[in-house]
Design an enzyme around this catalytic site. Structure first.
Site, short mmCIF file in Angstrom:
data_model
loop_
_atom_site.label_atom_id
_atom_site.label_comp_id
_atom_site.label_asym_id
_atom_site.label_seq_id
_atom_site.Cartn_x
_atom_site.Cartn_y
_atom_site.Cartn_z
N LYS A 123 1.03 -1.26 0.10
CA LYS A 123 -0.02 -0.06 -0.12
C LYS A 123 0.78 1.12 0.02
O LYS A 123 0.58 2.17 -0.76
CB LYS A 123 -0.89 0.10 1.36
CG LYS A 123 -1.73 -1.02 1.51
CD LYS A 123 -2.71 -0.93 2.55
CE LYS A 123 -2.10 -1.14 4.01
NZ LYS A 123 -1.32 -2.57 4.21
N ARG A 182 -9.92 1.13 8.21
CA ARG A 182 -9.55 -0.51 8.44
C ARG A 182 -10.61 -1.38 9.29
O ARG A 182 -10.53 -2.49 9.77
CB ARG A 182 -8.42 -0.54 9.53
CG ARG A 182 -7.21 -0.85 8.88
CD ARG A 182 -5.95 -0.48 9.80
NE ARG A 182 -4.80 -1.24 9.74
CZ ARG A 182 -3.72 -0.93 9.12
NH1 ARG A 182 -3.56 0.50 8.67
NH2 ARG A 182 -2.61 -1.57 9.16
N ARG A 238 12.06 -5.10 4.76
CA ARG A 238 11.45 -3.71 4.61
C ARG A 238 12.64 -2.72 5.40
O ARG A 238 12.57 -3.07 6.42
CB ARG A 238 10.27 -3.47 5.05
CG ARG A 238 9.77 -1.98 4.90
CD ARG A 238 8.39 -1.45 5.13
NE ARG A 238 7.67 -2.32 6.17
CZ ARG A 238 6.37 -2.18 6.35
NH1 ARG A 238 5.57 -1.84 5.49
NH2 ARG A 238 5.62 -2.86 7.49
N ARG A 265 11.06 -0.84 11.15
CA ARG A 265 9.89 -0.52 12.17
C ARG A 265 9.97 -1.49 13.28
O ARG A 265 10.17 -2.63 12.99
CB ARG A 265 8.72 -0.48 11.32
CG ARG A 265 8.09 0.67 10.83
CD ARG A 265 7.13 0.91 9.87
NE ARG A 265 5.93 -0.14 10.21
CZ ARG A 265 4.78 -0.25 9.61
NH1 ARG A 265 4.51 0.19 8.15
NH2 ARG A 265 3.91 -0.92 10.04
N ARG A 274 -0.80 -8.59 13.39
CA ARG A 274 -1.20 -8.19 12.29
C ARG A 274 -2.06 -8.44 11.20
O ARG A 274 -3.14 -7.94 10.74
CB ARG A 274 -0.12 -6.96 11.49
CG ARG A 274 0.35 -6.08 12.80
CD ARG A 274 1.72 -5.40 12.28
NE ARG A 274 2.14 -4.74 10.96
CZ ARG A 274 3.21 -4.34 10.33
NH1 ARG A 274 4.49 -5.11 10.88
NH2 ARG A 274 3.24 -4.01 9.37
P1 AP5 Z 1 4.77 -1.74 1.89
O1 AP5 Z 1 4.58 -0.89 0.61
O2 AP5 Z 1 5.39 -1.14 3.16
O3 AP5 Z 1 3.73 -2.48 2.54
P2 AP5 Z 1 2.39 -1.74 3.23
O4 AP5 Z 1 1.44 -2.68 2.49
O5 AP5 Z 1 2.28 -0.47 3.15
O6 AP5 Z 1 2.60 -2.59 4.67
P3 AP5 Z 1 2.50 -1.92 6.01
O7 AP5 Z 1 3.30 -2.81 6.87
O8 AP5 Z 1 2.93 -0.56 6.19
O9 AP5 Z 1 0.83 -2.01 6.41
P4 AP5 Z 1 0.09 -2.04 7.65
O10 AP5 Z 1 -1.11 -1.89 7.46
O11 AP5 Z 1 0.54 -3.21 8.56
O12 AP5 Z 1 0.84 -0.84 8.43
P5 AP5 Z 1 0.43 0.75 8.78
O13 AP5 Z 1 1.80 1.38 9.04
O14 AP5 Z 1 -0.68 0.91 8.15
O15 AP5 Z 1 5.63 -2.80 1.33
C1 AP5 Z 1 6.32 -3.87 2.16
C2 AP5 Z 1 7.62 -4.49 1.89
O16 AP5 Z 1 7.45 -5.29 0.42
C3 AP5 Z 1 8.51 -3.05 1.43
O17 AP5 Z 1 10.06 -3.36 1.79
C4 AP5 Z 1 8.42 -3.07 -0.22
O18 AP5 Z 1 9.64 -2.46 -0.87
C5 AP5 Z 1 8.15 -4.54 -0.54
N1 AP5 Z 1 6.99 -4.61 -1.90
C6 AP5 Z 1 5.99 -3.78 -1.80
N2 AP5 Z 1 5.39 -4.30 -3.02
C7 AP5 Z 1 6.27 -5.54 -3.45
C8 AP5 Z 1 6.07 -6.43 -4.57
N3 AP5 Z 1 4.93 -6.20 -5.33
N4 AP5 Z 1 6.92 -7.35 -4.63
C9 AP5 Z 1 7.81 -7.62 -3.63
N5 AP5 Z 1 8.15 -6.63 -2.69
C10 AP5 Z 1 7.29 -5.67 -2.43
O19 AP5 Z 1 -0.02 0.26 10.40
C11 AP5 Z 1 0.75 -0.05 11.46
C12 AP5 Z 1 -0.02 0.05 12.74
O20 AP5 Z 1 -0.79 1.23 13.12
C13 AP5 Z 1 -0.99 -1.12 12.93
O21 AP5 Z 1 -0.76 -2.54 13.02
C14 AP5 Z 1 -2.30 -0.69 13.63
O22 AP5 Z 1 -1.89 -0.74 15.05
C15 AP5 Z 1 -2.00 0.98 13.48
N6 AP5 Z 1 -2.79 1.70 12.66
C16 AP5 Z 1 -2.71 2.03 11.22
N7 AP5 Z 1 -3.85 2.48 10.82
C17 AP5 Z 1 -4.74 2.30 11.49
C18 AP5 Z 1 -6.14 2.33 11.42
N8 AP5 Z 1 -6.80 2.63 10.45
N9 AP5 Z 1 -6.97 1.99 12.35
C19 AP5 Z 1 -6.40 1.11 13.64
N10 AP5 Z 1 -4.99 1.13 13.82
C20 AP5 Z 1 -4.32 1.55 12.69
#
Ligand code: AP5
Length: 229
Positions: free
Chosen positions: A24, A99, A138, A172, A183
């Site tokens: 994402k 979410r 990552r 992270r 997660r």
């Molecule tokens: P990346 O693009 O970083 O993936 P992502 O989908 O953004 O993953 P996240 O881990 O950031 O999502 P998340 O939803 O767990 O975390 P968030 O910060 O939102 O890609 C990952 C890796 O793969 C990278 O190294 C990239 O280079 C590689 N890659 C990408 N595409 C690829 C491909 N096609 N092929 C190969 N490699 C690839 O949330 C963190 C925490 O915050 C949550 O757990 C929760 O506690 C809280 N939180 C955030 N938002 C909310 C909400 N709305 N409600 C409640 N809690 C929330």
């Protein structure tokens, strides 16, 4: 915005739905450049709140480290405040929000107040098995936020950001195997139902996010060009 960028209407609202590691953030940053939209990542906003030790950040810290979802009230308040910023008038890509169905309903109400609606909720479809590998490799530039991967997206010069030249690379706290399992559980229990939610509103599109980064970017760009035309 890069040269030759396409500019969309002020009201564009895109949602990227998908489990941790779906890509994402990677794709949101590319869409931001291509379409002149603003990426709003609730994960990033929460991490900023944690670093700034705000009340919301203090409440969110332990929850994030456990891999569970932060309370709807906190996240909705953070997103509502960010949407007030003038740069969001360009249109936004919501990365990691909504979410839960409570968040989706709150978003619909917030957008209605502004005379806006969701142009597309794009489900980035991936296999759970790929997630741990993606997340464990990552790292991110601490200066400009550009994301990398040890195998799939290494920087051109090891340890140096391609975009800004910084050597301040970060991993992270919640990117460990134990937290990733939690997660993923939170995603399947609380976020996956949004696929049906947006199917019902007619806003849902799906993308195969198991492909290579550039191929997904190309498919997403075509889709976004269509829904914002
Ligand atoms: P990346 O693009 O970083 O993936 P992502 O989908 O953004 O993953 P996240 O881990 O950031 O999502 P998340 O939803 O767990 O975390 P968030 O910060 O939102 O890609 C990952 C890796 O793969 C990278 O190294 C990239 O280079 C590689 N890659 C990408 N595409 C690829 C491909 N096609 N092929 C190969 N490699 C690839 O949330 C963190 C925490 O915050 C949550 O757990 C929760 O506690 C809280 N939180 C955030 N938002 C909310 C909400 N709305 N409600 C409640 N809690 C929330």
């Amino acid at each position: 915005m890069m040269d030759g960028a396409t500019t969309t209407t002020a009201a564009t609202v895109l949602i990227l739905l998908g489990p941790p590691g779906a890509g994402k953030g990677t794709q949101a940053r590319m869409l931001e450049e291509t379409f002149g939209l603003v990426q709003l990542s609730t994960g990033d906003l929460l991490r900023e709140a944690v670093a700034a030790r705000t009340d919301a950040g203090k409440a969110a810290k332990a929850v994030m480290e456990s891999g569970k979802l932060v309370s709807d009230d906190i996240v909705i308040a953070i997103l509502r405040d960010r949407l007030e910023d003038p740069d969001c008038a360009k249109g936004v890509i919501l990365d990691g929000f909504p979410r839960t169905t409570v968040q989706a309903d709150a978003l619909a109400a917030l957008l209605k107040e502004r005379g806006q609606s969701v142009n597309a909720a794009i489900s980035m479809d991936v296999d759970d098995a790929a997630m741990v590998e993606r997340i464990s490799g990552r790292f991110t530039c601490g200066h400009c936020g550009e994301g990398y991967h040890d195998t799939f997206k290494p920087s051109a010069t090891s340890g140096i950001c391609d975009k800004c030249g910084s050597s301040d690379m970060k991993r992270r706290a919640d990117d460990n195997a134990e937290t990733v399992v939690q997660r993923l559980e939170a995603y399947h229990a609380q976020t996956a139902p949004l696929i049906t939610y947006y199917e019902r509103t007619g806003a849902l599109s799906r993308i195969d996010a198991m492909k290579a980064i550039e191929e997904i970017a190309s498919n997403l760009s075509q889709l976004v060009a269509k829904v914002t035309a």
